[in-house]
Design a protein around this motif. Structure first.
Motif, PDB file in Angstrom:
ATOM      1  N   GLU A  96       0.821  -1.205   0.000  1.00 27.04           N
ATOM      2  CA  GLU A  96       0.000   0.000   0.000  1.00 27.04           C
ATOM      3  C   GLU A  96       0.858   1.260   0.000  1.00 27.04           C
ATOM      4  N   GLU A  97       1.956   1.233   0.749  1.00 24.49           N
ATOM      5  CA  GLU A  97       2.839   2.395   0.811  1.00 24.49           C
ATOM      6  C   GLU A  97       3.561   2.607  -0.521  1.00 24.49           C
ATOM      7  N   VAL A  98       4.039   1.510  -1.096  1.00 27.25           N
ATOM      8  CA  VAL A  98       4.751   1.596  -2.369  1.00 27.25           C
ATOM      9  C   VAL A  98       3.801   2.041  -3.474  1.00 27.25           C
ATOM     10  N   LEU A  99       2.592   1.519  -3.452  1.00 24.05           N
ATOM     11  CA  LEU A  99       1.597   1.889  -4.452  1.00 24.05           C
ATOM     12  C   LEU A  99       1.301   3.387  -4.397  1.00 24.05           C
ATOM     13  N   LYS A 100       1.092   3.907  -3.206  1.00 26.18           N
ATOM     14  CA  LYS A 100       0.806   5.337  -3.063  1.00 26.18           C
ATOM     15  C   LYS A 100       1.960   6.185  -3.560  1.00 26.18           C
ATOM     16  N   ARG A 101       3.186   5.782  -3.204  1.00 24.61           N
ATOM     17  CA  ARG A 101       4.357   6.548  -3.626  1.00 24.61           C
ATOM     18  C   ARG A 101       4.480   6.555  -5.154  1.00 24.61           C
ATOM     19  N   ALA A 102       4.236   5.397  -5.773  1.00 28.40           N
ATOM     20  CA  ALA A 102       4.335   5.300  -7.228  1.00 28.40           C
ATOM     21  C   ALA A 102       3.247   6.120  -7.913  1.00 28.40           C
ATOM     22  N   VAL A 103       2.042   6.050  -7.403  1.00 26.78           N
ATOM     23  CA  VAL A 103       0.936   6.810  -7.991  1.00 26.78           C
ATOM     24  C   VAL A 103       1.182   8.311  -7.849  1.00 26.78           C
ATOM     25  N   ASP A 104       1.638   8.726  -6.674  1.00 29.79           N
ATOM     26  CA  ASP A 104       1.930  10.148  -6.461  1.00 29.79           C
ATOM     27  C   ASP A 104       3.016  10.636  -7.426  1.00 29.79           C
ATOM     28  N   LEU A 105       4.051   9.814  -7.616  1.00 31.35           N
ATOM     29  CA  LEU A 105       5.147  10.192  -8.504  1.00 31.35           C
ATOM     30  C   LEU A 105       4.662  10.345  -9.935  1.00 31.35           C
ATOM     31  N   LEU A 106       3.931   9.350 -10.434  1.00 25.05           N
ATOM     32  CA  LEU A 106       3.466   9.416 -11.815  1.00 25.05           C
ATOM     33  C   LEU A 106       2.446  10.534 -12.015  1.00 25.05           C
ATOM     34  N   SER A 107       1.652  10.800 -10.999  1.00 22.38           N
ATOM     35  CA  SER A 107       0.696  11.904 -11.096  1.00 22.38           C
ATOM     36  C   SER A 107       1.428  13.240 -11.225  1.00 22.38           C
ATOM     37  N   GLU A 108       2.529  13.390 -10.497  1.00 22.71           N
ATOM     38  CA  GLU A 108       3.304  14.622 -10.608  1.00 22.71           C
ATOM     39  C   GLU A 108       4.002  14.712 -11.964  1.00 22.71           C
ATOM     40  N   LEU A 109       4.501  13.589 -12.462  1.00 23.59           N
ATOM     41  CA  LEU A 109       5.086  13.585 -13.801  1.00 23.59           C
ATOM     42  C   LEU A 109       4.058  13.994 -14.845  1.00 23.59           C
ATOM     43  N   LYS A 110       2.830  13.549 -14.640  1.00 26.50           N
ATOM     44  CA  LYS A 110       1.761  13.889 -15.577  1.00 26.50           C
ATOM     45  C   LYS A 110       1.561  15.394 -15.661  1.00 26.50           C
ATOM     46  N   SER A 111       1.770  16.095 -14.548  1.00 29.15           N
ATOM     47  CA  SER A 111       1.613  17.548 -14.545  1.00 29.15           C
ATOM     48  C   SER A 111       2.685  18.234 -15.389  1.00 29.15           C
ATOM     49  N   HIS A 112       3.776  17.509 -15.707  1.00 31.30           N
ATOM     50  CA  HIS A 112       4.838  18.044 -16.564  1.00 31.30           C
ATOM     51  C   HIS A 112       4.657  17.610 -18.024  1.00 31.30           C
ATOM     52  N   GLY A 113       3.564  16.913 -18.316  1.00 29.28           N
ATOM     53  CA  GLY A 113       3.301  16.509 -19.688  1.00 29.28           C
ATOM     54  C   GLY A 113       3.627  15.065 -19.998  1.00 29.28           C
ATOM     55  N   VAL A 114       4.116  14.302 -19.006  1.00 29.57           N
ATOM     56  CA  VAL A 114       4.431  12.893 -19.220  1.00 29.57           C
ATOM     57  C   VAL A 114       3.141  12.077 -19.138  1.00 29.57           C
ATOM     58  N   ASN A 115       2.827  11.346 -20.194  1.00 32.93           N
ATOM     59  CA  ASN A 115       1.653  10.472 -20.106  1.00 32.93           C
ATOM     60  C   ASN A 115       1.990   9.015 -20.362  1.00 32.93           C
ATOM     61  N   CYS A 116       3.309   8.713 -20.419  1.00 37.32           N
ATOM     62  CA  CYS A 116       3.734   7.320 -20.589  1.00 37.32           C
ATOM     63  C   CYS A 116       5.157   7.144 -20.072  1.00 37.32           C
TER      64      CYS A 116
END
Length: 312
Positions: A44-64
């Protein structure tokens, strides 16, 4: 329209925006769970960290992102799919074995090239294990200044699988060596150079090494930014800037090879990885490139246009 396989299904390549071509959600070296001092894995902790990271990357235009985790290093396509669904960022996973020194799979080393090929094609055609998730890329790896007999079998099988499936190949090199030899072997078995991304070239600061690979038509990965254990970022920036100004921006990829969660002890000194995070591409690497005269058009080519052409 041409499509790319992600862990949540196929998408049209035209949907890709910025793509980070070499990042990892989880890595676990063989035997990590046998170490009683390994940090406890709490999903659960690793999942949250990964989701938070990718969500922040998405704000920079990364969608893959591409997570080319070898089969034996804790590859977990179902975890990737869960992260992708929760973050809204597409993830591409791979089939393929690691370099001999790190993979060290006696049962696989005994197999023939044809038997390894059968393993790759089984995953490509039917999915990984019982998950039904099919890899969208093929991983290959070689050691420092050498391609062992086992690695040659794996590279040959990767070449055959790529030629039969149409998937692209992404590689690991040790300290930026054997890249040109990898491309030659792939070509020998019918893989076009522009379907090959030679990884971790940024540990090698000899421009002729990179130019030699790109003159064969392959892509070069500067994909360990933020990890100063293998090379200093200022050297990576200087080498990359030189290649861009020499006119090679259409054959370059950038990424960090970061690991959101290590299953086991961290293998690198903390002071060497303080910037080892894919967000560093946007808050460190791109600003440094811009200061050295690299244009946003060239950066867009590296982060968006090149991955699209590579997957096409």
């Amino acid at each position: 329209m041409k499509k790319i396989r992600t862990v949540t299904g196929e998408i049209e390549i035209s949907q890709l925006k910025y793509v980070l071509m070499h990042e990892h959600l989880k890595i676990g070296y063989a035997g990590w769970h046998l170490d009683p001092f390994s940090p406890k894995y709490i999903k659960e902790e690793v999942l949250k960290r990964a989701v938070d990271l990718l969500s922040e990357l998405k704000s920079h235009g990364v969608n893959c992102i591409v997570d080319p985790c070898p089969m034996e290093l804790g590859r977990d396509p179902e975890f990737m799919a869960e992260v992708s669904q929760l973050s809204g960022v597409y993830i591409v996973c791979s089939t393929g074995f690691d370099l001999e020194e790190r993979g060290n799979l006696l049962a696989i080393r005994r197999l023939s090239t044809e038997q390894i090929l059968e393993i790759y094609l089984k995953e490509v055609e039917d999915g990984i294990g019982e998950t039904g998730i099919r890899p969208g890329i093929i991983k290959a790896a070689t050691g420092y200044n050498v391609i062992t007999d086992y690695e040659e079998k794996c590279l040959t099988a990767a070449s055959m699988a790529a030629a039969q499936s149409g998937l692209s190949i992404i590689t690991h090199t040790e300290k930026g060596t054997m890249g040109l030899e990898q491309v030659r072997l792939f070509n020998q078995f019918g893989v076009a150079s522009d379907k090959c991304l030679i990884g971790h070239c940024c540990a090698n600061h000899d421009l002729s090494y990179h130019v030699g690979i790109m003159e064969k038509g392959a892509y070069v990965g500067f994909d360990r930014f933020g990890n100063n254990f293998f090379a200093k970022d200022e050297m990576r920036i200087g080498t990359l800037t030189g290649l861009i100004h020499m006119g090679y921006s259409n054959q370059l990829m950038i990424s960090c090879d970061s690991v959101c969660h290590y299953m086991g002890r961290m293998p690198f000194p903390k002071d060497s990885i303080k910037n080892w995070n894919p967000l560093y591409i946007f808050n460190g690497v791109i600003p440094s490139l811009r200061e050295k005269g690299v244009t946003m058009e060239q950066i867009n080519t590296i982060l968006s246009d090149n991955p699209k052409r590579y997957f096409s």
